[in-house]
Design an enzyme around this catalytic site. Sequence first.
Site, short mmCIF file in Angstrom:
data_model
loop_
_atom_site.label_atom_id
_atom_site.label_comp_id
_atom_site.label_asym_id
_atom_site.label_seq_id
_atom_site.Cartn_x
_atom_site.Cartn_y
_atom_site.Cartn_z
N TYR A 49 0.83 -1.21 0.00
CA TYR A 49 0.00 0.00 0.00
C TYR A 49 0.86 1.26 0.00
CZ TYR A 49 -4.57 -2.15 1.02
OH TYR A 49 -5.75 -2.85 0.96
N LYS A 67 3.26 -15.48 1.91
CA LYS A 67 3.46 -16.14 0.60
C LYS A 67 4.96 -16.37 0.48
CE LYS A 67 1.87 -17.59 -3.42
NZ LYS A 67 0.89 -18.70 -3.60
N ASP A 87 -2.92 -18.47 -0.07
CA ASP A 87 -3.93 -19.15 -0.90
C ASP A 87 -4.59 -20.28 -0.12
OD1 ASP A 87 -1.46 -20.43 -0.99
OD2 ASP A 87 -1.44 -20.76 -3.16
N ASP A 143 -6.37 -7.35 4.27
CA ASP A 143 -7.52 -6.68 3.66
C ASP A 143 -8.43 -7.71 3.00
OD1 ASP A 143 -9.09 -4.52 2.64
OD2 ASP A 143 -8.11 -4.79 0.70
N ASP A 199 -12.32 -9.44 4.48
CA ASP A 199 -13.61 -9.37 3.76
C ASP A 199 -14.14 -10.78 3.51
OD1 ASP A 199 -13.42 -6.54 3.54
OD2 ASP A 199 -14.31 -6.59 1.53
C1 IPM Z 1 -10.27 -1.33 4.31
C2 IPM Z 1 -10.39 -0.72 2.93
C3 IPM Z 1 -9.19 0.15 2.66
C4 IPM Z 1 -7.96 -0.75 2.65
C5 IPM Z 1 -9.24 0.99 1.36
C6 IPM Z 1 -10.49 1.79 1.25
C7 IPM Z 1 -8.04 1.88 1.22
O1 IPM Z 1 -10.56 -1.70 1.97
O2 IPM Z 1 -10.22 -0.57 5.30
O3 IPM Z 1 -10.25 -2.56 4.43
O4 IPM Z 1 -7.67 -1.39 1.63
O5 IPM Z 1 -7.29 -0.80 3.68
MN MN Z 2 -10.91 -3.68 2.78
#
Ligand code: IPM
Ligand code: MN
Length: 350
Positions: free
Chosen positions: A139, A185, A217, A241, A245
């Site tokens: 990032y 990884k 993975d 990240d 999710d």
């Molecule tokens: C999160 C989001 C952020 C990230 C983005 C919006 C920059 O996806 O907080 O998980 O990737 O960290």
């Molecule tokens: Mn995110």
Amino acid sequence: MTYHITALPGDGIGPEIMASGLEVLEALAQKFQLDFKIETHPFGGAGIDALSDPLPETTLAACQKADAILLGAIGGPKWDNASKRPEQGLLALRKALGLFANIRPIQVPNTIAHLSPLKKEIVEGTDFIVVRELTGGIYFGEPKHWDENSAVDTLTYTAQEIERIAVQAFNLAKTRRNKVTSVDKANVLASSKLWRQVVERVATRYPEVTLEHLYVDAAAMILIQRPTTFDVIVTENMFGDILSDEASVITGSLGMLPSASHPESGPSLYEPIHGSAPDIAGQNIANPMSMISSVSMMLRQSLQLFEAADYLDKAASETMEAGFLTKDLGGNTSTTDFTKEVKKRVKGGE
Ligand code: IPM
Ligand code: MN
Ligand code: NAD
């Protein structure tokens, strides 16, 4: 004692769920005789619109002097082609406050296991925490640029950055089930080879904690297949990240998951893990659980208000158990009605 909170509602559903979080906080203040002073500031797309900057100076200053920061969500198609995107404001805020340790808990109490798209017997009892490194990795690495013909991102980690996040994970595991899963990884990436070596070294200081390594993975697969086997997962910025999710779906919805981001010193930030959900913004259907649980993490981790936090968690889970569910979980309760129900239970069933 007055607790100073800086609130950043942001964009899309951000202001809707922030309203919900602040309302339950107000209900708790009345119940427990607490004094919260809330300052609200523009951030993300709202920062661009108000002050031509996703992280205006005044917003950053308000965050720096707060006892804790609450963030809704930022971003949206309106700013996708802006010279500075809302997301840049979020990354700049994390960097400016040194928020390197992002804590993302994933829990499926038995009472809501049936809401998961996965089989109840697979998800029941899931209780783990993703410890995501938040201020390093791909990032932030330089160089970073692109044109029509080529693009460069840079993935760097120092041993010191890996060590401090690993220490967070091991300390957390000690308060739980004594297991750390480090996700990398290392079969391909140099940064992951260093990651694994440093995590191994930190592990020697925690003989009571079992350490396992997984490639990212395989981890993605096992998260769905055997989520109850995890206790604390520690991983680098981008893997964390993506995996968090993915992990949110085990609970039934991305709209359930809160997070805390901690620095070495200074105020921590609490926010849902999801984004601004432009597809449902303005419809009063967003699930505010992610924000309500972020408020409870703030009460516990920054303000040491444990009783109030327990009370809020109980009110929120009782609301869900009573069948009040937002659309993402298959129900038809609106954001504001869900909030009303939680407040009612916080106040003691008036
Ligand atoms: C999160 C989001 C952020 C990230 C983005 C919006 C920059 O996806 O907080 O998980 O990737 O960290
Ligand atoms: Mn995110
Ligand atoms: P998103 O997380 O906003 O939404 C993904 C899906 O989950 C959508 O279908 C959305 O409706 C649903 N969803 C998310 N939160 C929900 C909630 N509380 N209740 C019910 N449903 C919910 O991801 P996206 O659509 O890929 O991104 C939208 C914008 O948000 C982008 O600009 C992205 O960069 C930004 N974003 C911001 C943050 C943040 O502020 N921390 C995090 C992730 C993405």
